[in-house]
Design a protein around this motif. Structure first.
Motif, PDB file in Angstrom:
ATOM      1  N   ILE A   1       0.821  -1.219   0.000  1.00 58.36           N
ATOM      2  CA  ILE A   1       0.000   0.000   0.000  1.00 58.36           C
ATOM      3  C   ILE A   1       0.851   1.263   0.000  1.00 58.36           C
ATOM      4  CG2 ILE A   1      -1.875  -1.164   1.212  1.00 58.36           C
ATOM      5  CD1 ILE A   1      -1.116   0.439   3.732  1.00 58.36           C
ATOM      6  N   ASP A   2       2.169   1.114   0.166  1.00 55.94           N
ATOM      7  CA  ASP A   2       3.059   2.275   0.250  1.00 55.94           C
ATOM      8  C   ASP A   2       3.521   2.767  -1.113  1.00 55.94           C
ATOM      9  OD1 ASP A   2       2.919   1.954   3.012  1.00 55.94           O
ATOM     10  OD2 ASP A   2       4.683   0.658   3.062  1.00 55.94           O
ATOM     11  N   SER A   3       3.357   1.956  -2.155  1.00 60.68           N
ATOM     12  CA  SER A   3       3.863   2.298  -3.481  1.00 60.68           C
ATOM     13  C   SER A   3       2.891   3.211  -4.228  1.00 60.68           C
ATOM     14  CB  SER A   3       4.085   1.030  -4.302  1.00 60.68           C
ATOM     15  OG  SER A   3       4.946   0.137  -3.636  1.00 60.68           O
ATOM     16  N   ALA A   4       3.444   3.941  -5.176  1.00 60.03           N
ATOM     17  CA  ALA A   4       2.602   4.791  -6.026  1.00 60.03           C
ATOM     18  C   ALA A   4       1.903   3.955  -7.091  1.00 60.03           C
ATOM     19  CB  ALA A   4       3.444   5.879  -6.677  1.00 60.03           C
ATOM     20  N   ASP A   5       2.455   2.774  -7.397  1.00 58.16           N
ATOM     21  CA  ASP A   5       1.836   1.882  -8.383  1.00 58.16           C
ATOM     22  C   ASP A   5       1.351   0.628  -7.670  1.00 58.16           C
ATOM     23  OD1 ASP A   5       4.046   0.069  -8.051  1.00 58.16           O
ATOM     24  OD2 ASP A   5       5.206   1.351  -9.391  1.00 58.16           O
ATOM     25  N   GLN A   6       0.890  -0.355  -8.426  1.00 68.05           N
ATOM     26  CA  GLN A   6       0.428  -1.580  -7.785  1.00 68.05           C
ATOM     27  C   GLN A   6       1.245  -2.792  -8.202  1.00 68.05           C
ATOM     28  OE1 GLN A   6      -3.813  -1.499  -9.303  1.00 68.05           O
ATOM     29  NE2 GLN A   6      -3.296  -3.616  -9.903  1.00 68.05           N
ATOM     30  N   ASP A   7       2.499  -2.548  -8.570  1.00 71.95           N
ATOM     31  CA  ASP A   7       3.362  -3.654  -8.976  1.00 71.95           C
ATOM     32  C   ASP A   7       3.568  -4.658  -7.847  1.00 71.95           C
ATOM     33  OD1 ASP A   7       3.554  -2.395 -11.384  1.00 71.95           O
ATOM     34  OD2 ASP A   7       5.613  -1.689 -11.130  1.00 71.95           O
ATOM     35  N   ALA A   8       3.820  -4.162  -6.627  1.00 69.63           N
ATOM     36  CA  ALA A   8       4.043  -5.052  -5.490  1.00 69.63           C
ATOM     37  C   ALA A   8       2.787  -5.868  -5.192  1.00 69.63           C
ATOM     38  CB  ALA A   8       4.448  -4.246  -4.258  1.00 69.63           C
ATOM     39  N   TYR A   9       1.645  -5.235  -5.333  1.00 68.72           N
ATOM     40  CA  TYR A   9       0.373  -5.936  -5.115  1.00 68.72           C
ATOM     41  C   TYR A   9       0.175  -7.022  -6.178  1.00 68.72           C
ATOM     42  CZ  TYR A   9      -4.674  -6.757  -5.005  1.00 68.72           C
ATOM     43  OH  TYR A   9      -5.898  -7.353  -4.954  1.00 68.72           O
ATOM     44  N   ASP A  10       0.437  -6.688  -7.417  1.00 70.36           N
ATOM     45  CA  ASP A  10       0.264  -7.666  -8.504  1.00 70.36           C
ATOM     46  C   ASP A  10       1.183  -8.870  -8.325  1.00 70.36           C
ATOM     47  OD1 ASP A  10      -1.660  -6.079  -9.677  1.00 70.36           O
ATOM     48  OD2 ASP A  10      -0.290  -5.138 -11.102  1.00 70.36           O
ATOM     49  N   ARG A  11       2.413  -8.624  -7.850  1.00 68.27           N
ATOM     50  CA  ARG A  11       3.346  -9.731  -7.602  1.00 68.27           C
ATOM     51  C   ARG A  11       2.815 -10.637  -6.500  1.00 68.27           C
ATOM     52  NH1 ARG A  11       7.254  -5.647  -8.325  1.00 68.27           N
ATOM     53  NH2 ARG A  11       7.463  -5.374  -6.068  1.00 68.27           N
TER      54      ARG A  11
ATOM     55  N   ASP B   1     -12.803   5.652   9.138  1.00 71.85           N
ATOM     56  CA  ASP B   1     -12.583   6.333  10.415  1.00 71.85           C
ATOM     57  C   ASP B   1     -11.185   6.930  10.468  1.00 71.85           C
ATOM     58  OD1 ASP B   1     -13.065   7.240  12.948  1.00 71.85           O
ATOM     59  OD2 ASP B   1     -12.993   5.292  13.929  1.00 71.85           O
ATOM     60  N   LEU B   2     -10.201   6.173  10.005  1.00 73.94           N
ATOM     61  CA  LEU B   2      -8.828   6.675   9.990  1.00 73.94           C
ATOM     62  C   LEU B   2      -8.697   7.882   9.054  1.00 73.94           C
ATOM     63  CD1 LEU B   2      -6.855   3.298   9.932  1.00 73.94           C
ATOM     64  CD2 LEU B   2      -6.965   4.937  11.814  1.00 73.94           C
ATOM     65  N   GLU B   3      -9.275   7.763   7.874  1.00 69.27           N
ATOM     66  CA  GLU B   3      -9.207   8.857   6.911  1.00 69.27           C
ATOM     67  C   GLU B   3      -9.871  10.113   7.462  1.00 69.27           C
ATOM     68  OE1 GLU B   3     -11.008   7.119   3.489  1.00 69.27           O
ATOM     69  OE2 GLU B   3      -9.136   6.211   2.768  1.00 69.27           O
ATOM     70  N   ASP B   4     -10.985   9.946   8.172  1.00 66.13           N
ATOM     71  CA  ASP B   4     -11.676  11.090   8.772  1.00 66.13           C
ATOM     72  C   ASP B   4     -10.808  11.804   9.800  1.00 66.13           C
ATOM     73  OD1 ASP B   4     -13.890  10.593   7.226  1.00 66.13           O
ATOM     74  OD2 ASP B   4     -15.045   9.599   8.818  1.00 66.13           O
ATOM     75  N   ARG B   5      -9.866  11.080  10.393  1.00 63.95           N
ATOM     76  CA  ARG B   5      -8.951  11.675  11.373  1.00 63.95           C
ATOM     77  C   ARG B   5      -7.623  12.092  10.750  1.00 63.95           C
ATOM     78  NH1 ARG B   5     -10.710  11.221  16.576  1.00 63.95           N
ATOM     79  NH2 ARG B   5     -12.395   9.729  16.992  1.00 63.95           N
ATOM     80  N   GLY B   6      -7.559  12.036   9.422  1.00 65.72           N
ATOM     81  CA  GLY B   6      -6.350  12.460   8.733  1.00 65.72           C
ATOM     82  C   GLY B   6      -5.223  11.456   8.770  1.00 65.72           C
ATOM     83  N   ILE B   7      -5.540  10.188   8.994  1.00 67.59           N
ATOM     84  CA  ILE B   7      -4.521   9.135   9.063  1.00 67.59           C
ATOM     85  C   ILE B   7      -4.549   8.337   7.770  1.00 67.59           C
ATOM     86  CG2 ILE B   7      -3.748   7.079  10.287  1.00 67.59           C
ATOM     87  CD1 ILE B   7      -5.066   8.216  12.793  1.00 67.59           C
ATOM     88  N   SER B   8      -3.422   8.289   7.091  1.00 66.36           N
ATOM     89  CA  SER B   8      -3.350   7.661   5.779  1.00 66.36           C
ATOM     90  C   SER B   8      -3.056   6.168   5.873  1.00 66.36           C
ATOM     91  CB  SER B   8      -2.261   8.328   4.933  1.00 66.36           C
ATOM     92  OG  SER B   8      -2.061   7.627   3.716  1.00 66.36           O
ATOM     93  N   LEU B   9      -3.667   5.413   4.956  1.00 61.01           N
ATOM     94  CA  LEU B   9      -3.332   4.009   4.756  1.00 61.01           C
ATOM     95  C   LEU B   9      -2.870   3.768   3.329  1.00 61.01           C
ATOM     96  CD1 LEU B   9      -5.870   1.776   6.721  1.00 61.01           C
ATOM     97  CD2 LEU B   9      -3.390   1.583   6.716  1.00 61.01           C
ATOM     98  N   GLY B  10      -2.293   4.793   2.720  1.00 64.76           N
ATOM     99  CA  GLY B  10      -1.771   4.621   1.371  1.00 64.76           C
ATOM    100  C   GLY B  10      -2.857   4.190   0.405  1.00 64.76           C
ATOM    101  N   GLN B  11      -2.544   3.179  -0.385  1.00 65.57           N
ATOM    102  CA  GLN B  11      -3.512   2.662  -1.355  1.00 65.57           C
ATOM    103  C   GLN B  11      -4.501   1.717  -0.655  1.00 65.57           C
ATOM    104  OE1 GLN B  11      -2.552   2.228  -5.537  1.00 65.57           O
ATOM    105  NE2 GLN B  11      -0.426   1.863  -4.962  1.00 65.57           N
ATOM    106  N   SER B  12      -5.389   2.306   0.115  1.00 69.86           N
ATOM    107  CA  SER B  12      -6.314   1.507   0.919  1.00 69.86           C
ATOM    108  C   SER B  12      -7.284   0.700   0.056  1.00 69.86           C
ATOM    109  CB  SER B  12      -7.097   2.406   1.878  1.00 69.86           C
ATOM    110  OG  SER B  12      -7.823   3.396   1.175  1.00 69.86           O
ATOM    111  N   ASP B  13      -7.521   1.145  -1.193  1.00 69.14           N
ATOM    112  CA  ASP B  13      -8.385   0.358  -2.073  1.00 69.14           C
ATOM    113  C   ASP B  13      -7.752  -1.001  -2.375  1.00 69.14           C
ATOM    114  OD1 ASP B  13      -6.359   1.732  -3.443  1.00 69.14           O
ATOM    115  OD2 ASP B  13      -7.460   1.700  -5.339  1.00 69.14           O
ATOM    116  N   LEU B  14      -6.423  -1.030  -2.505  1.00 66.57           N
ATOM    117  CA  LEU B  14      -5.730  -2.305  -2.710  1.00 66.57           C
ATOM    118  C   LEU B  14      -5.813  -3.174  -1.465  1.00 66.57           C
ATOM    119  CD1 LEU B  14      -2.467  -1.314  -4.657  1.00 66.57           C
ATOM    120  CD2 LEU B  14      -4.634  -2.168  -5.569  1.00 66.57           C
TER     121      LEU B  14
END
Length: 275
Positions: free
Chosen positions: A173-183, A238-251
């Motif tokens: 979830i930390d990457s700008a792309d989804q290469d790590a997820y695809d692997r 809830d995290l997003e509402d408090r300004g806490i990021s989870l990166g690519q949370s959709d992945l």
């Protein structure tokens, strides 16, 4: 998510690694007669948050562990830059705070227990306890329960094991792309898994276990099969509402949905890792 207000700095946890956590006494916000409780608060850097989404991962894995019936310290949202709290700090503590992330962060209620080490690994917790924890760490891609730094990040008390420290998880979830997820998904399809598991604190114990391993991950599989994705999404919101990021949370949601749909396959992979 519980929000707490810091009222007193207790001390630095010198054994807490690079984040040098603080022990802070705090009270729950909004209560008329709140109880004073001691919490552990990690002092993350700005880069920890930007590059690793560390705060979000701590909260998220804490919630996820609960769904797998694993024990974790109670989590809470805290802001150490609260003006009233800052006014109680010494200059040295203020200087430390000035070099750390200024926003709201993760706090965990101080848990009494012994840090699991080589001597305690053979203690009363069962092989099934070890298997469930191993499976959970494989699920969250936790490279820090054992790992290259040989940190257990695990407490033990009379009731069992308590999981702590989940900042080094879900790397994709930390990457700008989804290469790590695809692997990762490709490895799942091929009945493989990233090899970080070989450094897990309980890997050798499970690998060398002489009893039947067939049912070791049955409880974990059932928890994964019945995982409440709506509750997971609520946690992210809830995290997003408090300004806490989870990166690519959709992945993150896609990943957990995929594993839920393939819970039996994932159990088979886990058995293969320790066979």
């Amino acid at each position: 998510m519980k929000k707490i207000v810091p009222i007193r700095f207790e001390r630095v946890v010198e054994s807490g690694g690079s984040t040098k956590p603080w022990l802070v006494t705090a009270v729950q916000e909004g209560l008329e007669d709140p109880e004073e409780i001691t919490y552990v608060v990690k002092l993350f850097s700005e880069s920890n948050i930007i590059q690793g989404n560390n705060i979000g991962k701590e909260f998220f894995c804490n919630e996820l562990a609960i769904q797998f019936d694993l024990d974790v310290p109670e989590a809470a949202f805290i802001t150490l830059n609260d003006p009233n709290f800052r006014s109680t700090l010494k200059s040295e503590e203020l200087e430390t705070l000035s070099m750390r992330y200024e926003g709201g962060t993760f706090a965990s209620r101080l848990a009494e227990g012994s840090l699991v080490n080589e001597q305690l690994r053979e203690s009363p917790f069962t092989i099934h306890d070890c298997a469930t924890l191993f499976a959970f760490d494989c699920l969250i891609l936790n490279t820090d329960r054992g790992g290259f730094r040989n940190k257990p990040n695990l407490l033990m008390n009379d009731d069992g094991l308590i999981l702590i420290d989940h900042e080094l998880t879900f790397n994709f979830i930390d990457s700008a792309d989804q290469d790590a997820y695809d692997r990762l998904i490709s490895q799942l399809a091929d009945n493989r898994w990233p090899e970080f598991y070989e450094k897990h604190i309980f890997y050798n114990k499970l690998k060398s276990y002489k009893g039947s391993k067939k049912a070791l991950f049955d409880t974990f599989e059932e928890s994964l099969r019945t995982l409440d994705l709506k509750k997971i999404q609520h946690c992210i919101t809830d995290l997003e509402d408090r300004g806490i990021s989870l990166g690519q949370s959709d992945l993150l949601i896609d990943y957990l949905r995929t594993l839920k749909q393939n819970s039996s396959k994932f159990r088979t992979i886990l058995l293969g890792l320790i066979s």
